[in-house]
Design an enzyme around this catalytic site. Structure first.
Site, mmCIF file in Angstrom:
data_model
loop_
_atom_site.group_PDB
_atom_site.id
_atom_site.type_symbol
_atom_site.label_atom_id
_atom_site.label_comp_id
_atom_site.label_asym_id
_atom_site.label_seq_id
_atom_site.Cartn_x
_atom_site.Cartn_y
_atom_site.Cartn_z
ATOM 1 N N HIS A 1 48.179 36.085 40.138
ATOM 2 C CA HIS A 1 46.965 35.739 39.392
ATOM 3 C C HIS A 1 47.321 35.408 37.946
ATOM 4 O O HIS A 1 48.278 35.962 37.396
ATOM 5 C CB HIS A 1 45.977 36.910 39.422
ATOM 6 C CG HIS A 1 45.588 37.334 40.804
ATOM 7 N ND1 HIS A 1 46.199 38.384 41.460
ATOM 8 C CD2 HIS A 1 44.674 36.820 41.664
ATOM 9 C CE1 HIS A 1 45.657 38.512 42.668
ATOM 10 N NE2 HIS A 1 44.740 37.576 42.817
ATOM 11 N N HIS B 1 44.701 41.230 33.192
ATOM 12 C CA HIS B 1 43.381 40.586 33.124
ATOM 13 C C HIS B 1 42.493 41.171 32.025
ATOM 14 O O HIS B 1 41.444 40.602 31.714
ATOM 15 C CB HIS B 1 42.635 40.723 34.455
ATOM 16 C CG HIS B 1 43.278 40.019 35.605
ATOM 17 N ND1 HIS B 1 43.569 38.674 35.562
ATOM 18 C CD2 HIS B 1 43.700 40.462 36.819
ATOM 19 C CE1 HIS B 1 44.138 38.330 36.722
ATOM 20 N NE2 HIS B 1 44.229 39.391 37.487
HETATM 21 ZN ZN LIG Z 1 47.551 39.838 40.818
#
Ligand SMILES: [Zn+2]
Length: 343
Positions: A163, A124
């Site tokens: 994610h 991320h």
């Molecule tokens: Zn994750």
């Protein structure tokens, strides 16, 4: 040929009690690997802290300074989810450096493949900002190293964390030298990763997003691997495959609602190993991203090492078993993604 692994106690220095991304994740992994005597069969790859130039290939110097300053002052938060503890700057530099060392070992032929058991995770993290438990984007830094210092022309990054790896996508979205393929729950944190995000300019069709509504289990993932991940990677012909390995798509993970099992994760690892053997002489480097159910995480990593070592499918150890709930069909999203990528 051998399988390498990266581990260092510095990775435990990034820690916040009560936060899902804490040091017990790595302790659980190491404990299960040692119970099954797996580390005895692996080649240890010694991590070194990432150099400033390699770090600044992917991150702004001012952001790097911000993390260092926060750690030096005793810690704090970058955002609601993302903490910096006093040991975080050293841990994050060692994590990125550890993955680069694993990549170097595989490119140098010291090991056939490797798994970097690093923390904090990375996918991320953006150029100028950490987020989503991630400080520095380890996989992006390793891909840049392979491209710029090792003169590779094509690197594939396959990300099966539940994610979307928004930081990795943003780093490479205009870059034809990197193929980024991500399966993830959608819409969900961090909000990006729809199927129509396919890359920009020269990078068009080099970003392959497979957004999933949740509840997809082992069978759905087999189809996604066979009908999307394998053909798109074959077409790209990477010289190296990097894997953002997140185990938070497990059915009992507290952070998401996918329905993969430990056995399903072993199946994904097997597909990726065979794919790397077919397209790039087996050069395959896994790096740890998420996974917050300690037993699911530890056993998924254990079986991934089994696959990397070449153990037979019958050797899979899955104490949690299959998802007790029905799996969702993936026909619609598979055909949508295949269409937009002309597969
Ligand atoms: Zn994750």
């Amino acid at each position: 040929m051998a399988t390498g692994y990266v581990y260092h106690r510095t990775f435990l220095e990034h820690d916040l009690r009560g936060h899902p991304e804490n040091k017990e994740r790595l302790n659980a992994i190491i404990s299960v690997l040692d119970q099954h005597k797996v580390r005895d069969r692996l080649v240890p790859i010694t991590p070194v802290p990432i150099s400033q130039p390699r770090l600044e290939n992917v991150h702004d110097a001012r952001y790097v300074e911000q993390v260092q300053r926060l750690a030096t002052r005793g810690g704090g938060n970058l955002d609601m989810d993302t903490y910096v503890s006093p040991g975080s700057f050293d841990a994050a530099r060692m994590a990125a450096g550890g993955l680069v060392e694993a990549t170097r070992a595989v490119l140098d032929g010291e090991t056939q493949n490797a798994f970097a058991l690093v923390r904090p995770p990375g996918h991320h993290a953006l150029r100028h900002r950490g987020m989503g438990f991630c400080l520095f984007n380890n996989v992006a830094i390793a891909a840049r190293y392979a491209l710029s210092e090792r003169r590779l022309d094509r690197v594939a990054i396959i990300d099966f964390d539940v994610h979307h790896g928004n930081g990795t996508q943003e780093e490479f979205e205009s870059d034809p030298e990197v193929l980024y393929v991500s399966t993830h729950q959608y819409p969900y944190y961090p909000g990006t990763g729809n199927w129509d995000e396919t890359g920009l300019a020269a990078g068009t069709r080099h970003i392959v997003n497979v957004p999933l509504a949740g509840a997809v289990g082992d069978n759905g993932f087999v189809r996604i691997m066979n009908e999307i991940v394998i053909p798109v990677t074959r077409r790209f012909k990477p010289q190296l495959v990097l894997v953002s390995a997140g185990y938070d798509a497990h059915w009992d993970d507290p952070l998401a609602s996918m329905r993969l099992s430990v056995t399903g994760y072993a199946g994904i690892a097997r597909v990726l190993k065979e794919l790397a053997e077919e397209v790039c002489e087996g050069r395959l480097v896994f790096t740890l991203e998420g996974g917050y159910h300690l037993q699911a995480l530890a056993y998924s990593v254990l079986n991934t090492f089994g696959v990397l070592l070449g153990d037979p499918g019958s050797a899979v150890v899955d104490p949690l078993g299959p998802s007790p709930r029905r799996e969702r069909e993936v026909d619609d999203i598979v055909s949508q993604v295949r269409k937009v990528h002309a597969l």
